[in-house]
Scaffold this motif. Structure first.
Motif, PDB file in Angstrom:
ATOM      1  N   ARG A 236     -34.104  16.383  -3.090  1.00 21.46           N
ATOM      2  CA  ARG A 236     -32.666  16.462  -2.810  1.00 21.46           C
ATOM      3  C   ARG A 236     -31.979  15.139  -3.219  1.00 21.46           C
ATOM      4  O   ARG A 236     -30.906  15.133  -3.802  1.00 21.46           O
ATOM      5  CB  ARG A 236     -32.411  16.757  -1.331  1.00 21.46           C
ATOM      6  CG  ARG A 236     -30.950  17.168  -1.057  1.00 21.46           C
ATOM      7  CD  ARG A 236     -30.655  17.336   0.420  1.00 21.46           C
ATOM      8  NE  ARG A 236     -31.566  18.229   1.120  1.00 21.46           N
ATOM      9  CZ  ARG A 236     -31.532  19.566   1.061  1.00 21.46           C
ATOM     10  NH1 ARG A 236     -30.596  20.163   0.324  1.00 21.46           N
ATOM     11  NH2 ARG A 236     -32.388  20.290   1.726  1.00 21.46           N
ATOM     12  N   GLU A 237     -32.657  14.017  -2.913  1.00 22.42           N
ATOM     13  CA  GLU A 237     -32.088  12.721  -3.338  1.00 22.42           C
ATOM     14  C   GLU A 237     -31.965  12.665  -4.859  1.00 22.42           C
ATOM     15  O   GLU A 237     -30.972  12.182  -5.397  1.00 22.42           O
ATOM     16  CB  GLU A 237     -32.964  11.556  -2.863  1.00 22.42           C
ATOM     17  CG  GLU A 237     -32.805  11.236  -1.386  1.00 22.42           C
ATOM     18  CD  GLU A 237     -33.968  10.390  -0.857  1.00 22.42           C
ATOM     19  OE1 GLU A 237     -34.517   9.575  -1.636  1.00 22.42           O
ATOM     20  OE2 GLU A 237     -34.318  10.585   0.332  1.00 22.42           O
TER      21      GLU A 237
ATOM     22  N   LYS B 198     -24.580  15.913  -0.329  1.00 17.75           N
ATOM     23  CA  LYS B 198     -23.594  14.816  -0.283  1.00 17.75           C
ATOM     24  C   LYS B 198     -22.519  15.019  -1.328  1.00 17.75           C
ATOM     25  O   LYS B 198     -21.334  14.781  -1.082  1.00 17.75           O
ATOM     26  CB  LYS B 198     -24.284  13.468  -0.498  1.00 17.75           C
ATOM     27  CG  LYS B 198     -25.048  13.012   0.704  1.00 17.75           C
ATOM     28  CD  LYS B 198     -25.284  11.503   0.661  1.00 17.75           C
ATOM     29  CE  LYS B 198     -26.393  11.126   1.618  1.00 17.75           C
ATOM     30  NZ  LYS B 198     -27.741  11.088   0.981  1.00 17.75           N
ATOM     31  N   LYS B 199     -22.949  15.429  -2.521  1.00 19.48           N
ATOM     32  CA  LYS B 199     -21.954  15.654  -3.579  1.00 19.48           C
ATOM     33  C   LYS B 199     -20.965  16.733  -3.161  1.00 19.48           C
ATOM     34  O   LYS B 199     -19.770  16.616  -3.393  1.00 19.48           O
ATOM     35  CB  LYS B 199     -22.645  16.072  -4.881  1.00 19.48           C
ATOM     36  CG  LYS B 199     -22.847  14.905  -5.815  1.00 19.48           C
ATOM     37  CD  LYS B 199     -23.362  15.335  -7.175  1.00 19.48           C
ATOM     38  CE  LYS B 199     -23.861  14.094  -7.903  1.00 19.48           C
ATOM     39  NZ  LYS B 199     -24.811  14.385  -8.955  1.00 19.48           N
TER      40      LYS B 199
ATOM     41  N   GLU C 257     -29.074  14.669  -5.837  1.00 21.16           N
ATOM     42  CA  GLU C 257     -27.801  13.975  -5.583  1.00 21.16           C
ATOM     43  C   GLU C 257     -27.420  13.070  -6.758  1.00 21.16           C
ATOM     44  O   GLU C 257     -26.265  12.855  -7.051  1.00 21.16           O
ATOM     45  CB  GLU C 257     -27.889  13.106  -4.322  1.00 21.16           C
ATOM     46  CG  GLU C 257     -28.091  13.862  -3.017  1.00 21.16           C
ATOM     47  CD  GLU C 257     -26.872  14.643  -2.543  1.00 21.16           C
ATOM     48  OE1 GLU C 257     -25.847  14.640  -3.258  1.00 21.16           O
ATOM     49  OE2 GLU C 257     -26.975  15.281  -1.474  1.00 21.16           O
ATOM     50  N   LYS C 258     -28.460  12.528  -7.420  1.00 22.73           N
ATOM     51  CA  LYS C 258     -28.185  11.607  -8.530  1.00 22.73           C
ATOM     52  C   LYS C 258     -28.087  12.330  -9.863  1.00 22.73           C
ATOM     53  O   LYS C 258     -27.602  11.763 -10.832  1.00 22.73           O
ATOM     54  CB  LYS C 258     -29.278  10.536  -8.593  1.00 22.73           C
ATOM     55  CG  LYS C 258     -29.161   9.518  -7.482  1.00 22.73           C
ATOM     56  CD  LYS C 258     -30.165   8.385  -7.685  1.00 22.73           C
ATOM     57  CE  LYS C 258     -30.592   7.809  -6.339  1.00 22.73           C
ATOM     58  NZ  LYS C 258     -31.992   8.106  -6.005  1.00 22.73           N
TER      59      LYS C 258
ATOM     60  N   SER D 261     -27.258  19.583  -3.599  1.00 23.21           N
ATOM     61  CA  SER D 261     -26.727  18.219  -3.461  1.00 23.21           C
ATOM     62  C   SER D 261     -25.691  18.215  -2.349  1.00 23.21           C
ATOM     63  O   SER D 261     -24.501  18.337  -2.600  1.00 23.21           O
ATOM     64  CB  SER D 261     -26.017  17.777  -4.728  1.00 23.21           C
ATOM     65  OG  SER D 261     -26.857  17.813  -5.804  1.00 23.21           O
TER      66      SER D 261
END
Ligand code: SF4
Lengths: 566, 196
Positions: A229-230, A289-290, A233-234, A287
């Motif tokens: 998942r991290e 956070k996105k 996110e990127k 993602s």
């Protein structure tokens, strides 16, 4: 087309079909091992690798497996032995393979492994259901990427191999018909030739799923997913797109993925709308956070996705933490049944943005004539597919019709016909009218057994040779073991016709192919006969006599499909 | 390479019944669009729909193309390889849509079929201009086979500027896409269209 996929020029743009781009992506990472069972809209992947594997320059391994579960298991073995592996199937194939898939995600891959799963919204070439394979993410905790066009098909396959390599987990690429069968420009990069030279190094801690270790594995898997998942996110494949000069204070936005993204972009271009857009390449892990960053200052967001509202539900959940007043619109404006089309997305966006003028304009430009046309309600007859003229199945149909016409007793006249997946699904058409139920591959015999046990009624069930190898055999054994008496007609046309004539284990292209009668006999069937249906009298007499048998009976109707390429 | 500055977007459908060679036509047009430096997208269906059913292929090219499918009402050209199928594509037709239709009917079994006259009348009411061309008949008569009727029609569409792609691009594309052993026949069909 074959040449386009294989040319080793880089930086060159060629036109590829989505499925061809997937193959190209796999070749550019140097795939070693490919297995598949044909299913539209994924069939070309097997066709092309099959052709490739017949050339002596190709050092990788390819097989048409007997079914998708076996294909995946072969792929798992290759992955455990360190090979770069691709397994391809259509959505229903993933159901068949599911039993092997879930533990594979627990153990993880060793050689990087990508599984291609093709959905078919609107069921253009699917019978049994309109399945949305995104659901596999929740069931199996397997990362899923969703490309929109052929360029992304290639890029995402390569990325999926990277993710698999880095996190030691298989990754699904999920396409849909309009992605798999979309042609567009694709930029080529260098091909690497893989080779099937792996080694299985014993490591029971990794490869054996057994409690209590299996629960540790689940824990490790969930941790792995958070790491991915991290990464997600990127990743650039989840990105905000500002078409035109979007004002930062824009209060409405759109979240989309897969082919829906293309429709959204088309509409924004057409209406000249300036809205922020979040395009998601990862369906799982999402993602979060996105998404939260994207929605936190919005008043409304449109979720443009096909079929079930998986994304919409996720956004609802994520909005609770950052923007509980957000109005989330998805299935209110877009259908849950059937594929999206650009005009459906256009009308949804027009309503969503309340842009009346543009809606009217759009209707004026596009639908005005169409509407008057529709109001005419002139009945155009529908052209449905039918069996090829000269198809060997016509002979089978004709023989059975003769039995029904002259058959003795009501039981024969009322005989129930079991159908399943293949060209012979067309037995359900009005002209033939011999199909009383239809479900998944291999099911005609299994269901016949149940009906027979439940009612004592007479049944004739059809099963193709490829389907028989795929999943018909256990059901046949069950009729013998648990004693029911359907008449099973195995339509041996010596190919997998419907998906484009791929070979199967009994196909004549393989010397020493497996003879179906040997399997039938070994299963303990007492009454069976191989008949060329051109011999109508023999066929008719056999059907009549087999319908009287108290045990299961089998006719192997052997005559090749007339479309097999010589 | 020439860039085709004029077209921002061209939307077209090729419709017909299974086995009329839609995918080959699509590949030729795709290659021709590439030769003219245009962006290109298309959508097609495989599998059971090809078994004698309706086959509808979407083709879009221009400056920047996103959707692989033509929107309802937005076709610039509907190229019909069969008359009833052309009418079935009516929902893609709007005010600016031209029809280029093969004068050829494949009857639909067990159903009430529309007559050629009824079909033509309906098409005329829907489209901007309707060009009915006996491509199957011409190819059969002049070349002894009708399998190239589609190639004849796309060539004709190019000569008559119903498709904004130059005939020489179509020619180059054919040489690339069509297998050696059928190329000569296909080139004859193209020349036949030129002389119309
Ligand atoms: S493809 Fe073969 S099996 Fe299928 S309908 Fe045609 S002849 Fe019959």
């Amino acid at each position: 087309m074959f040449e386009n996929i294989l040319q080793n020029k880089t930086e060159k743009k060629v036109i590829l079909l989505g499925n061809e781009a997937i193959i190209r992506g796999a070749l550019e990472v140097g795939v070693d091992f490919v297995s598949t069972y044909p299913g539209t809209p994924a069939s070309e992947i097997g066709d092309i690798f099959f052709k490739l594997s017949q050339s002596k320059d190709y050092k990788g391994y390819f097989e048409f497996s007997t079914n998708e579960k076996v294909a995946l298991e072969a792929g798992i073995g290759a992955s455990f032995s360190g090979l770069k592996t691709l397994v391809a199937m259509k959505n229903f194939g993933a159901n068949v393979a599911l039993d092997a898939l879930i533990p594979f995600v627990y153990t993880g891959s060793k050689g990087p492994t990508v599984i291609l799963v093709a959905d078919d919204p609107s069921c253009h070439s699917s019978a049994q259901s309109e399945e949305n394979s995104r659901g596999l993410a929740y069931l199996a905790h397997i990362p899923i990427l969703e490309p929109s066009d052929p360029q992304e098909c290639k890029d995402f396959v390569k990325l999926a191999f990277q993710i698999s390599e880095k996190f030691k987990i298989p990754v699904i690429i999920r396409t849909t018909t309009r992605v798999a069968h979309q042609r567009a420009l694709v930029k080529l990069e260098k091909i690497k030739i893989g080779r099937a030279a792996g080694f299985f190094k014993k490591d029971p801690k990794k490869f054996v799923t057994l409690p209590p270790r299996v629960l540790e594995m689940k824990k490790e898997l969930l941790e792995k997913i958070e790491k991915i998942r991290e990464f997600s996110e990127k990743s650039e494949i989840n990105r905000r797109i500002n078409r035109g000069r979007v004002s930062i204070s824009s209060k409405v936005g759109i979240i989309t993925s897969g082919v829906s993204y293309l429709y959204v972009m088309e509409v924004l271009k057409e209406f000249n709308l300036k809205l922020p857009l979040l395009k998601l390449g990862f369906f799982y892990p999402l993602s979060e956070k996105k998404i939260q960053n994207f929605i936190k200052n919005l008043k409304k967001v449109l979720i443009a996705e096909e079929l079930e509202p998986y994304l919409e539900k996720e956004v609802e959940r994520l909005a609770k933490e950052v923007n509980c007043k957000l109005e989330i619109i998805g299935k209110k404006l877009l259908p849950e049944v059937g594929e999206l089309r650009p005009e459906i997305v256009a009308s949804a966006i027009a309503k969503f943005t309340n842009d009346k003028l543009k809606i009217e304009n759009f209707a004026l430009q596009n639908f005005c004539k169409t509407k008057t046309w529709e109001s005419d309600k002139l009945k155009i007859p529908r052209r449905s597919p039918r069996l090829c003229p000269g198809c060997p199945y016509w002979l089978v149909i004709s023989a059975i019709k003769k039995v029904l016409r002259h058959g003795s007793g009501q039981a024969v006249k009322d005989v129930i016909f079991g159908g399943e997946i293949g060209c012979y699904m067309l037995f359900g058409t009005l002209a033939v009218n011999m199909q009383d139920y239809l479900s998944c591959m291999g099911s005609s015999v299994g269901i016949a057994h149940g009906i027979q046990k439940a009612t004592g009624q007479k049944l004739i069930t059809f099963v193709g040779d490829s389907s028989f190898f795929h999943s018909g055999i256990p059901a046949l054994i069950n009729t013998v073991f648990n004693k029911s008496n359907p008449l099973i007609i195995i339509l041996e046309n010596q190919t997998t016709a419907m998906t484009g004539h791929q070979p199967h284990p009994g196909a004549p292209v393989f010397p020493n192919g497996i003879k179906i009668e040997n399997i039938v006999q070994a299963c303990g069937v007492k009454h069976f006969k191989v008949i060329d249906p051109i011999n109508q009298k023999e066929f008719v007499d056999t059907v009549k006599s087999f319908l009287e048998k108290p045990e299961v009976s089998v006719i192997i109707s052997r005559r090749p499909c007339i479309q097999i390429k010589k | 390479m020439h860039s085709n500055k004029k077209i921002t977007e061209f939307n077209m459908l090729i419709v017909g019944t299974g086995g009329q060679g839609q995918i080959t036509l699509l590949q030729v047009l795709a290659e021709a669009a590439l030769i003219e430096n245009l962006d290109f997208k298309s959508s097609e269906l495989h599998g059971l729909s090809q078994r004698g059913g309706s086959v509808e292929v979407h083709i879009r090219f221009g400056k920047q193309i996103y959707s692989p499918m033509v929107s309802a009402g937005k076709a610039d050209l509907i190229l019909g390889l069969e008359m009833q199928e052309s009418l079935m594509a009516a929902n893609f037709a709007g005010l600016k849509t031209n029809f280029l239709v093969n004068k050829y009917i494949v009857p639909i079994p067990l159903q009430k079929n529309l007559s050629e006259k009824e079909l033509l009348n309906q098409l005329k009411r829907i489209g901007k201009d309707v060009f009915l061309v006996p491509a199957t008949e011409i190819c059969q008569k002049e070349l002894g086979t009708n399998v190239v009727a589609g190639i004849y029609l796309i060539s004709l569409a190019s000569f008559k500027k119903l498709i904004p792609i130059r005939p020489d691009s179509i020619l180059k594309a054919m040489k690339k896409i069509i297998p050696e052993k059928y190329l000569e026949l296909n080139l004859k069909a193209l020349n036949l269209a030129l002389n119309q």
